[in-house]
Design a protein around this motif. Sequence first.
Motif, mmCIF file in Angstrom:
data_model
loop_
_atom_site.group_PDB
_atom_site.id
_atom_site.type_symbol
_atom_site.label_atom_id
_atom_site.label_comp_id
_atom_site.label_asym_id
_atom_site.label_seq_id
_atom_site.Cartn_x
_atom_site.Cartn_y
_atom_site.Cartn_z
ATOM 1 N N TYR A 88 6.438 4.144 8.513
ATOM 2 C CA TYR A 88 7.686 3.884 7.779
ATOM 3 C C TYR A 88 8.110 5.120 6.979
ATOM 4 N N PHE A 89 8.168 6.251 7.738
ATOM 5 C CA PHE A 89 8.809 7.479 7.273
ATOM 6 C C PHE A 89 8.007 8.227 6.216
ATOM 7 N N GLY A 90 6.693 8.000 6.218
ATOM 8 C CA GLY A 90 5.831 8.665 5.256
ATOM 9 C C GLY A 90 4.736 9.464 5.930
ATOM 10 N N PRO A 91 3.770 9.936 5.153
ATOM 11 C CA PRO A 91 2.662 10.752 5.680
ATOM 12 C C PRO A 91 1.583 9.897 6.327
ATOM 13 N N HIS A 92 0.623 10.563 6.977
ATOM 14 C CA HIS A 92 -0.452 9.864 7.674
ATOM 15 C C HIS A 92 -1.471 9.336 6.668
ATOM 16 N N LEU A 93 -1.273 8.091 6.300
ATOM 17 C CA LEU A 93 -2.158 7.373 5.392
ATOM 18 C C LEU A 93 -2.241 5.920 5.855
ATOM 19 N N GLY A 94 -3.174 5.179 5.272
ATOM 20 C CA GLY A 94 -3.238 3.738 5.465
ATOM 21 C C GLY A 94 -3.155 3.045 4.120
ATOM 22 N N VAL A 95 -2.618 1.850 4.110
ATOM 23 C CA VAL A 95 -2.473 1.071 2.875
ATOM 24 C C VAL A 95 -2.902 -0.365 3.167
ATOM 25 N N VAL A 96 -3.659 -0.947 2.255
ATOM 26 C CA VAL A 96 -4.020 -2.358 2.361
ATOM 27 C C VAL A 96 -3.771 -3.031 1.017
ATOM 28 N N TYR A 97 -3.011 -4.128 1.070
ATOM 29 C CA TYR A 97 -2.909 -5.031 -0.079
ATOM 30 C C TYR A 97 -4.036 -6.040 0.030
ATOM 31 N N THR A 109 2.487 6.313 -7.834
ATOM 32 C CA THR A 109 2.565 5.936 -6.424
ATOM 33 C C THR A 109 2.061 4.515 -6.202
ATOM 34 N N THR A 110 0.926 4.171 -6.789
ATOM 35 C CA THR A 110 0.400 2.821 -6.599
ATOM 36 C C THR A 110 1.312 1.776 -7.223
ATOM 37 N N ALA A 111 1.956 2.118 -8.348
ATOM 38 C CA ALA A 111 2.903 1.185 -8.961
ATOM 39 C C ALA A 111 4.123 0.981 -8.069
ATOM 40 N N ALA A 112 4.648 2.080 -7.512
ATOM 41 C CA ALA A 112 5.800 1.984 -6.609
ATOM 42 C C ALA A 112 5.427 1.242 -5.332
ATOM 43 N N LEU A 113 4.214 1.496 -4.832
ATOM 44 C CA LEU A 113 3.756 0.840 -3.615
ATOM 45 C C LEU A 113 3.566 -0.658 -3.848
ATOM 46 N N ALA A 114 3.103 -1.021 -5.025
ATOM 47 C CA ALA A 114 2.979 -2.440 -5.361
ATOM 48 C C ALA A 114 4.350 -3.115 -5.349
ATOM 49 N N ASP A 115 5.352 -2.471 -5.942
ATOM 50 C CA ASP A 115 6.714 -3.008 -5.894
ATOM 51 C C ASP A 115 7.211 -3.124 -4.460
ATOM 52 N N PHE A 116 6.890 -2.128 -3.657
ATOM 53 C CA PHE A 116 7.317 -2.104 -2.260
ATOM 54 C C PHE A 116 6.738 -3.294 -1.488
ATOM 55 N N LEU A 117 5.481 -3.646 -1.760
ATOM 56 C CA LEU A 117 4.811 -4.712 -1.023
ATOM 57 C C LEU A 117 5.011 -6.088 -1.646
ATOM 58 N N GLY A 118 5.514 -6.130 -2.873
ATOM 59 C CA GLY A 118 5.824 -7.409 -3.473
ATOM 60 C C GLY A 118 4.774 -7.969 -4.402
ATOM 61 N N THR A 119 3.912 -7.105 -4.950
ATOM 62 C CA THR A 119 2.949 -7.539 -5.957
ATOM 63 C C THR A 119 3.216 -6.798 -7.256
ATOM 64 N N SER A 120 2.953 -7.444 -8.371
ATOM 65 C CA SER A 120 3.136 -6.807 -9.680
ATOM 66 C C SER A 120 1.887 -6.077 -10.136
ATOM 67 N N ASP A 121 0.828 -6.108 -9.318
ATOM 68 C CA ASP A 121 -0.476 -5.550 -9.703
ATOM 69 C C ASP A 121 -0.821 -4.339 -8.844
ATOM 70 N N PRO A 122 -0.672 -3.109 -9.372
ATOM 71 C CA PRO A 122 -1.039 -1.916 -8.591
ATOM 72 C C PRO A 122 -2.506 -1.887 -8.187
ATOM 73 N N GLY A 123 -3.349 -2.629 -8.894
ATOM 74 C CA GLY A 123 -4.760 -2.687 -8.535
ATOM 75 C C GLY A 123 -5.016 -3.390 -7.221
ATOM 76 N N GLU A 124 -4.018 -4.096 -6.709
ATOM 77 C CA GLU A 124 -4.177 -4.801 -5.443
ATOM 78 C C GLU A 124 -3.793 -3.936 -4.242
ATOM 79 N N VAL A 125 -3.509 -2.656 -4.484
ATOM 80 C CA VAL A 125 -3.069 -1.755 -3.425
ATOM 81 C C VAL A 125 -4.112 -0.664 -3.215
ATOM 82 N N ILE A 126 -4.686 -0.611 -2.019
ATOM 83 C CA ILE A 126 -5.677 0.406 -1.673
ATOM 84 C C ILE A 126 -5.029 1.416 -0.733
ATOM 85 N N ILE A 127 -5.201 2.698 -1.029
ATOM 86 C CA ILE A 127 -4.701 3.767 -0.168
ATOM 87 C C ILE A 127 -5.896 4.471 0.463
ATOM 88 N N GLY A 128 -5.840 4.639 1.785
ATOM 89 C CA GLY A 128 -6.945 5.291 2.475
ATOM 90 C C GLY A 128 -6.474 6.169 3.609
#
Length: 411
Positions: free
Chosen positions: A226-235, A71-90
């Motif tokens: 954007y058509f997903g579950p109740h979560l927050g995401v920060v790059y 999920t974090t890898a896909a989310l990184a692609d979605f946001l435009g970064t190659s680093d899944p470590g830059e994506v926080i899910i909360g």
Amino acid sequence: MTFPIEQVRANFPSLSTTDDGQRRIYFDNAAGTQVPLHTIDRITDYFQRYNSNTGVFNATSVEVDAMFAETTAALADFLGTSDPGEVIIGANMTTLTYQLSRSLAHRFVPGDEIIISRMEHEGNVTPWLQMAEDNGLTVRWLDFDRDTWCVEPEALIPLLNERTKLLALNYASNMTGGVNDVKALARLAHESGALVYVDAVQFASHRLIDVKDLDVDFLACSPYKYFGPHLGVVYGRRDLLESLHAYKLRCASEELPYRFSVGTPAFELIAGLLGTLEYFQWLAGLMGVTGSRRELFSVAYSAMGEYEDHLSTLLLEGLLSIPGLRLQGSKSVARRVATFSFVHDQHVPSDIAKALSSQGLYCHWGDNYAVEVGKALGLDPVEGVLRLGLAHYNTEGEVYEALEIIRRVLA
């Protein structure tokens, strides 16, 4: 090719829901969107097949770890970064913004200044106001242009100086739909040495984000918009996330993206988020496109955006033709996403919303989510505005039907 609207709608079960035989027209998408089967199926699969905590090395736990990593890898692609470590899910965008504001506060000293735009959702205002109050910082307000309904660089430049430490800015207003030139505004802020925190909650369901091209320090969004579950995401930029004071348990990992995790994540919702990202890839596949995950996201969003712009043009033209209706936003679809707010000379917004909902047109009203926008426009803070938000699963027929309902209610 023609946008595959029938196949899209078939993938959203809630669109067929009726109330005593009356179907629903979901124009409340600016407040939260419906979800596709891809999302629902992933959540159901999680509970049925591998509901487990992580880090205990049994088969289900290992699968949870793998799902989180995917999920974090896909989310990184979605946001435009190659680093899944830059994506926080909360838990949600506001909670994550509060958390990061407290971490960032350690970088600032009394007398430092922060800039907040008056286009902001309250989730990108109050955390910074309270941080400023707690730390003796000066808050400067960045106004928006009443012709373009956007924040223009000319308004930002006079506010910047050597004491400016942060610019809090939204990508698109959740009240007026206006889209800011984030890249240009971020460049100006960086030239003064300030960090840039972007609220992209309203933008993310309509246009694809590229955080590296924008060159921002932080960008927040909400999957349930954007058509997903109740979560927050920060790059966040890796160097910043690694250097910040993290409010976490002593036993929590120092590795990203886990460094800002507080307690056990909602793994079932994270699984659902993976399903949402798979939905965009499925949509691109309907158009016969293959390629990398990022390329598929780009194709899907391009098609969604073009279709939504068509619906927006129809809705905007119809709204502008209604006597007594005053649009709060640009009278053009350029530099805006599919969100429209208005007031009426003879009707209270809450009364309009109740009347529309009784006829199956779901909308949203209120001003509490955008206090500063309301103040800037001189709106009653209680009555607020009525807000309509389109999504790519809406149809031309729904637009025409919605306009007819609005005309009847306002007659």
